[in-house]
Write an enzyme that holds these catalytic residues in place. Structure first.
Site, PDB file in Angstrom:
ATOM      1  N   ILE A 119      65.415  45.136 101.137  1.00 19.49           N
ATOM      2  CA  ILE A 119      66.435  44.198 101.598  1.00 19.49           C
ATOM      3  C   ILE A 119      65.950  42.759 101.420  1.00 19.49           C
ATOM      4  CG2 ILE A 119      67.907  43.515 103.527  1.00 19.49           C
ATOM      5  CD1 ILE A 119      68.270  46.439 102.305  1.00 19.49           C
ATOM      6  N   GLU A 141      78.306  39.828  93.104  1.00 16.84           N
ATOM      7  CA  GLU A 141      76.845  39.882  93.064  1.00 16.84           C
ATOM      8  C   GLU A 141      76.368  40.084  91.628  1.00 16.84           C
ATOM      9  OE1 GLU A 141      75.020  42.973  95.406  1.00 16.84           O
ATOM     10  OE2 GLU A 141      73.003  42.444  94.746  1.00 16.84           O
ATOM     11  N   GLY A 196      51.030  33.075  74.072  1.00 15.26           N
ATOM     12  CA  GLY A 196      49.755  33.742  73.867  1.00 15.26           C
ATOM     13  C   GLY A 196      49.005  33.916  75.175  1.00 15.26           C
TER      14      GLY A 196
END
Lengths: 249, 383
Positions: free
Chosen positions: B162, B246, B343
Site C-alpha cells: 500500500i 490511475e 556505461g
C-alpha cells in the site's frame, strides 16, 4: 497606496540563447518565454507590501505584442489586482518604454513604481532610471531592501563597494536586484482566479507616445566559447602565466 | 469547421506547469537524493504542495480543489512533478489521487466534507488499499472481511503493497461484505486511528524508494457504516472506475520517466568522449537515441489521445490498458538504454538514470499488471 509594477516578457532564463545565423538578433522562434526574473521580484515585492497592508492596489503593466498578456496573467496569479497591456508589435526600446510608463504614471498616479533593474534579454538597465527622470520622481535602483514608512521609502542599494541606503520621498521609482526577495510560485487556485481579474488593453497611440526605435542594432554575436583550462606544474609556472599570458599581474 | 487542435494544452496549463516546475526546483530537487536513500520524504512536503494547490487539481472547488474535470491540467502538472526524477516521490505525494476519487464520487456528503479538504490542503494523507497478501490483481477474490454489526462493520484481514501505507490518515479499503466473487465487494473509508487497525514496517522495494509502502492489518476493526463508499456490495464498480484514471496517470509517469532518461542520455552522449570523439559521434549511439526518442514520442501522444477520450466523457478501458502496457514497456526499454549509454556511470546510484531504470520496473506491475491489462483488452476484443 497604489503600486505600479512594470513587467517584461523575455526568453526564459533556462533557455540556451542562440544567435540567428544572419547575426540580426537572437532566435526567438519556438523558444520558451517567461517573465523577466527581476520583474518577478518586483511583483513579489509589491505583493508583500500589500500583505503588510502598505499597498492597497497593485497595477501591473507590460508593453508588447498580444502574447505578453501571458506574463500579465502570471503577475495577476501572483497577487496583482489588475493589469494593463500596452499593445504594440514594434520593438520597444528603453526610452520609449519609459515614456509609455510615464504616461501610465500620469494616468494612474501610483504612490510607488517598482521595476526590475534590467531585463535579461537586452541587459540595458535604463528604463527605471529614465522613468524617474521623465516623471521627476526620486529613484532607488538595485534595491536589496525596501522599507516604506509614511511617505518615505528607505531603499538599500547594492553597489560595487557594498550597500548604500537612500531615503526617497514618495512617489518614487524603485528597481529590484536579485536579493530583494525570493518570488513565490503562483498557486493553482490563484492561477484560476487570475483569469477573472481585469486586464485593460491600450496602444501607444492612446497614450500619445511614438515608439519607433531610435537605435539600430547592427550585429548580434554569441560570446566566444571559453577555452579549456590547464593545470600548471608549480607556482613558478602559475606566476609566469599570470604575468605573461593573462597579463593580470 | 473548427481547426484541428495541435495541442491539448492551453495557457492556464502552461502557467500551472511553470508553478509546478518552480516547486520541483525549489522544494524537491535539492533534497530528492537524500529522501530516496532515506526511504521517505518529509510530511511537510504534502502541506507545501497543498498550499501551492498542486494536490487539489481536478477536484471540486467546494472541497478545496481547483480545475475540476480538467484532465490535461492534471497531466501537465504531473509531467512537471516527474521532473523530480523520483517515481516514489510522485506516487507518495499523489496517493490521494487513488484514495480520494471514490470518496468524492460515491462517499456520503458528511464523509466527503470531513476528509477531502484536509487531504487536498496536505494536512492529511489518503491512500488506497486493494491488494492483499493472498492476491493482488484478482480483485474479485479478495479476502478481507467486513461483517455488519449494528451501525458498524467489523473488519478483519490484511492488505499489502500500500503506497503511503505507513503514514496515511485515511485508507480507502476494499473489503468483502457479501458472497464470493465481484458482487460481494464493498469500499470502506478506514481512518488511521481505528482500534484494531495497525500497520507493518516500511517495505523495501526495487524502486520507488521515496514512497513509504506498507502492509495493513485489521483485527476486528470497528468502522462506522457511514464510512461505506457507494453501495454495499457495489465496490467492484468503484474499484474499476478508479483504475482507469490511475492507469492513465501511470502512463504519464511512464513516458515522463522515459523522457527524463532520454534527456539525460542525450546530454551525456554529446559530452562523453570515447575513442577520440563524443558518444553521439558514433552512429550506433545516434540510432539508439533516435529509437528511444521515437518510443517516447509515441508513448506520450497515444496517452494524450486516451486522456482526450476520457476528457470527452468516454470510458476507454481498452485504449488505456493498451497505453499502460505500451508506455510501461517504453519506460523500461528507454531507461535501460539510457543506463547503457551512461556505461559504468549509469550503474552508480549518483546517476539519476540508475534510479529511473529501477523506478520504471514498477509501471508494468502497479495499477494492474501487464498480463491483467492484456486480459482486459482481450475481453474488449471479444475473445
Amino acid at each position: 497606496m497604489k503600486v505600479l509594477v512594470a513587467v517584461k516578457r523575455v526568453l526564459d532564463y533556462n533557455v540556451k540563447v542562440r544567435v540567428k545565423p544572419d547575426n540580426s538578433g537572437v532566435d526567438l522562434a519556438n523558444v520558451k518565454m517567461a517573465m523577466n526574473p527581476f520583474c518577478e521580484i518586483a511583483v513579489e515585492e509589491a505583493v508583500r507590501l500589500k500583505e503588510k497592508g502598505i499597498a492597497t492596489e497593485i497595477v501591473v503593466a507590460t508593453i508588447g505584442p498580444k502574447v505578453t498578456q501571458e506574463q500579465l496573467r502570471t503577475a495577476l496569479a501572483l497577487g496583482a489586482d489588475r493589469a494593463i497591456q500596452i499593445e504594440t508589435d514594434e520593438e520597444v526600446q528603453s526610452l520609449e518604454a519609459a515614456k509609455l510608463l510615464k504616461a501610465l504614471v500620469d494616468k494612474e498616479q501610483p504612490g510607488l513604481v517598482i521595476l526590475g533593474k534590467q531585463s535579461i534579454d537586452s541587459d540595458n538597465n535604463q528604463t527605471g532610471q529614465m522613468l524617474a527622470q521623465l516623471t521627476g520622481m526620486g529613484q532607488g535602483t538595485f534595491a536589496s531592501e525596501l522599507v516604506i514608512e509614511g511617505d518615505n521609502a528607505q531603499v538599500t542599494r547594492e553597489i560595487d563597494g557594498g550597500l548604500v541606503t537612500v531615503s526617497l520621498k514618495l512617489p518614487a521609482v524603485v528597481t529590484t536586484d536579485l536579493r530583494l526577495n525570493e518570488p513565490r510560485y503562483a498557486s493553482l487556485p490563484n492561477i484560476m482566479k487570475a483569469k477573472k481579474k481585469p486586464l485593460e488593453t491600450m496602444t501607444p497611440a492612446d497614450l500619445g507616445v511614438e515608439v519607433a526605435p531610435r537605435l539600430t542594432t547592427l550585429k548580434v554575436e554569441a560570446p566566444k566559447p571559453r577555452q579549456a583550462g590547464i593545470k600548471v606544474e608549480d607556482v613558478a609556472q602559475l606566476v609566469d602565466k599570470l604575468k605573461n599570458e593573462a597579463k593580470v599581474i | 469547421m473548427a481547426k484541428p487542435s495541435t495541442s491539448y494544452f492551453n495557457e492556464t496549463h502552461d502557467q500551472a506547469r511553470a508553478s509546478a516546475r518552480r516547486f520541483v526546483e525549489r522544494e524537491i530537487l535539492p533534497f530528492i537524493d537524500d529522501w530516496e536513500e532515506a526511504g521517505e520524504f518529509p510530511r511537510e512536503l504534502y502541506q507545501k504542495a497543498g498550499a501551492a494547490g498542486l494536490l487539489g487539481i481536478g477536484y471540486p472547488e467546494a472541497l478545496g480543489g481547483s480545475g475540476e474535470g480538467d484532465l490535461f491540467l492534471k497531466i501537465a502538472v504531473s509531467e512537471e512533478l516527474m521532473a523530480a526524477s523520483s517515481g516514489g516521490l510522485v506516487a507518495g505525494l499523489g496517493s490521494l489521487d487513488i484514495g480520494l476519487p471514490p470518496v468524492i464520487q460515491w462517499g456520503k456528503p458528511a464523509l466527503k466534507e470531513a476528509i477531502v479538504p484536509s487531504v487536498l490542503s496536505g494536512e492529511k494523507i489518503a491512500a488506497l488499499a486493494i491488494s492483499e497478501p493472498g492476491g493482488g490483481s484478482d480483485v474479485a477474490n479478495l479476502k478481507t472481511r467486513a461483517v455488519r454489526d449494528g451501525d458498524f462493520y467489523r473488519v478483519s484481514g490484511s492488505k499489502t503493497y500500500i503506497t503511503s501505507g505507513q503514514r496515511a490518515d485515511y485508507y480507502t479499503v476494499a473489503v468483502r461484505t457479501g458472497d464470493k466473487g465481484h458482487g460481494g465487494v464493498s469500499m470502506l473509508l478506514i481512518p488511521r486511528d481505528t482500534p484494531g487497525f495497525t500497520r507493518g514496517r516500511n517495505l523495501k522495494k526495487t524502486g520507488w524508494w521515496a514512497s513509504d509502502t506498507a502492509e495493513l492489518f485489521f483485527e476486528d476493526a470497528k468502522v462506522p457504516v457511514s464510512n461505506l463508499i457507494g453501495q454495499e456490495n457495489g465496490g467492484f464498480m468503484v474499484i474499476m472506475t478508479n483504475f482507469l484514471r490511475e492507469r492513465l496517470m501511470l502512463c504519464v509517469m511512464a513516458y515522463s520517466t522515459a523522457q527524463l532518461a532520454l534527456d539525460m542520455a542525450l546530454a551525456y552522449a554529446k559530452e562523453r568522449q570515447a575513442f577520440g570523439r563524443s558518444l553521439s559521434g558514433f552512429q550506433v549511439t545516434r540510432h539508439k537515441l533516435v529509437d528511444m526518442a521515437t518510443q517516447v514520442e509515441l508513448a506520450r501522444e497515444y496517452s494524450y489521445r486516451c486522456a482526450a477520450l476520457m476528457q470527452a466523457g468516454k470510458n476507454p478501458v481498452k485504449e488505456v490498458a493498451m497505453a499502460k502496457n505500451f508506455t510501461a514497456q517504453v519506460a523500461e526499454d528507454v531507461t535501460r538504454e539510457a543506463v547503457q549509454i551512461f556505461g559504468g556511470m549509469g550503474y552508480m546510484r549518483e546517476a539519476r538514470v540508475e534510479r529511473l531504470a529501477r523506478d520504471a520496473r514498477l509501471l508494468a506491475i502497479g495499477g494492474g499488471t501487464t498480463e491483467i491489462m492484456k486480459e482486459l483488452i482481450s475481453k474488449q476484443m471479444g475473445l
